[in-house]
Design an enzyme around this catalytic site. Structure first.
Site, PDB file in Angstrom:
ATOM      1  N   CYS A  11       0.846  -1.194   0.000  1.00 28.85           N
ATOM      2  CA  CYS A  11       0.000   0.000   0.000  1.00 28.85           C
ATOM      3  C   CYS A  11       0.888   1.253   0.000  1.00 28.85           C
ATOM      4  CB  CYS A  11      -0.897  -0.014   1.231  1.00 28.85           C
ATOM      5  SG  CYS A  11      -2.120   1.317   1.249  1.00 28.85           S
TER       6      CYS A  11
ATOM      7  N   ASP B 122       0.473   3.689   1.866  1.00 29.26           N
ATOM      8  CA  ASP B 122       0.432   4.242   3.225  1.00 29.26           C
ATOM      9  C   ASP B 122       1.843   4.612   3.705  1.00 29.26           C
ATOM     10  OD1 ASP B 122      -1.767   3.780   5.826  1.00 29.26           O
ATOM     11  OD2 ASP B 122       0.340   4.230   6.231  1.00 29.26           O
TER      12      ASP B 122
ATOM     13  N   ARG C 232       3.090   4.774   6.502  1.00 27.02           N
ATOM     14  CA  ARG C 232       3.631   4.028   7.647  1.00 27.02           C
ATOM     15  C   ARG C 232       4.178   2.662   7.246  1.00 27.02           C
ATOM     16  NH1 ARG C 232      -2.012   4.306  10.577  1.00 27.02           N
ATOM     17  NH2 ARG C 232      -2.518   3.807   8.402  1.00 27.02           N
TER      18      ARG C 232
ATOM     19  N   HIS D 252      -1.851  -4.245   5.189  1.00 25.32           N
ATOM     20  CA  HIS D 252      -1.421  -3.733   6.507  1.00 25.32           C
ATOM     21  C   HIS D 252      -2.603  -3.327   7.363  1.00 25.32           C
ATOM     22  CE1 HIS D 252      -2.158   0.634   5.805  1.00 25.32           C
ATOM     23  NE2 HIS D 252      -2.088   0.251   4.547  1.00 25.32           N
TER      24      HIS D 252
ATOM     25  N   CYS E 263      -5.678   0.126   7.265  1.00 25.71           N
ATOM     26  CA  CYS E 263      -5.533   0.560   5.861  1.00 25.71           C
ATOM     27  C   CYS E 263      -6.710   1.465   5.459  1.00 25.71           C
ATOM     28  CB  CYS E 263      -5.462  -0.661   4.937  1.00 25.71           C
ATOM     29  SG  CYS E 263      -5.271  -0.209   3.196  1.00 25.71           S
TER      30      CYS E 263
HETATM   31 ZN    ZN Z   1      -3.298   0.968   3.067  1.00 28.17          ZN
END
Ligand code: ZN
Length: 230
Positions: A39, A41, A43, A98, A101
């Site tokens: 992803c 993302d 993090r 993850h 999400c």
């Molecule tokens: Zn995500």
């Protein structure tokens, strides 16, 4: 932005000179060990997670770690997969979902996507996961939002593994045993990775230093009170 530019200054003055041999080698070419579909993302940092150096991973990141079908060439994901396997001869593909999400939350709370037509359109590639969850909702009805989110995110990893198998270059690699496909879940809060075990039909923790289980079969998914099962 200021902090990022200070980071670049440190990279130029300290990090790059310390690794000059590595960068000189990388300037000649790459031989990454895995295609890592994760992803976007902020993090989720595959390179940090796997403690990689530049050149080790071939990352492909997008909202929801999705793999559109091979007919969907405009996404760039199909081209990345093809190049990674056919040209770079990468032997392993990881699809990594993850915790927490945003893309998966959007699928559970579809009304939040009304202002995001492009995200909504992109997430149609996760549609099978969503349809699967809706179909199983009777069993999952009493579950908390967090529990449903975890189930959907795990189901999405498995569904995207199945989408991956639809790509001819992946199917060829599996058939020739030159390629392995892995489905992982990353928990941001604990830093733990879990791998999907298609024999047991569950995600289980990856033991330190152990090679993860790969998958070739297409499991039938079911929800029980204990989680996702085949
Ligand atoms: Zn995500």
């Amino acid at each position: 932005m200021q902090r990022l530019m200070e980071g670049y200054s440190r990279f130029r003055s300290k990090v790059f000179p310390e690794h000059s041999e590595l960068f000189a080698r990388l300037a000649e070419g790459q031989k990454p060990q895995a295609l890592f579909i994760a992803c976007s993302d902020s993090r989720v940092m595959p390179e940090m997670l796997m403690q990689c150096e530049p050149g080790d991973l071939f990352p492909c990141r997008n909202a929801g770690n999705l793999v559109p079908p091979p007919t969907e060439t405009t996404s760039g994901v199909a081209a990345t997969i093809e190049y990674a396997i056919r040209v770079l001869k990468i032997p392993d593909v990881v699809i990594c979902g993850h915790s927490d999400c945003g893309a998966m939350k959007g699928m559970l709370q579809h009304e939040h996507l009304d202002e995001l037509p492009l995200v909504k359109s992109w997430l149609r590639h996760a549609g099978p996961s969503s349809r699967w969850l809706r179909g199983m909702l009777r069993a999952a009805e009493s579950f908390s939002f967090e529990r449903k989110l975890k189930m959907l995110t795990e189901a999405n990893v498995i569904m995207q593994m199945q989408n991956l198998l639809a790509h001819p270059v992946v199917a060829d690699g599996l058939k020739a045993s030159t390629l392995k496909v892995h489905g992982w879940m990353y928990d941001i809060g604990s830093g733990r990775l879990e791998s999907f075990d298609s024999e047991l039909g569950v995600f289980s923790a990856i033991a330190d230093g152990q090679p993860p289980v790969s998958k070739t079969a297409q499991p039938e998914l079911n929800i029980t009170k204990r989680g996702i099962h085949v």
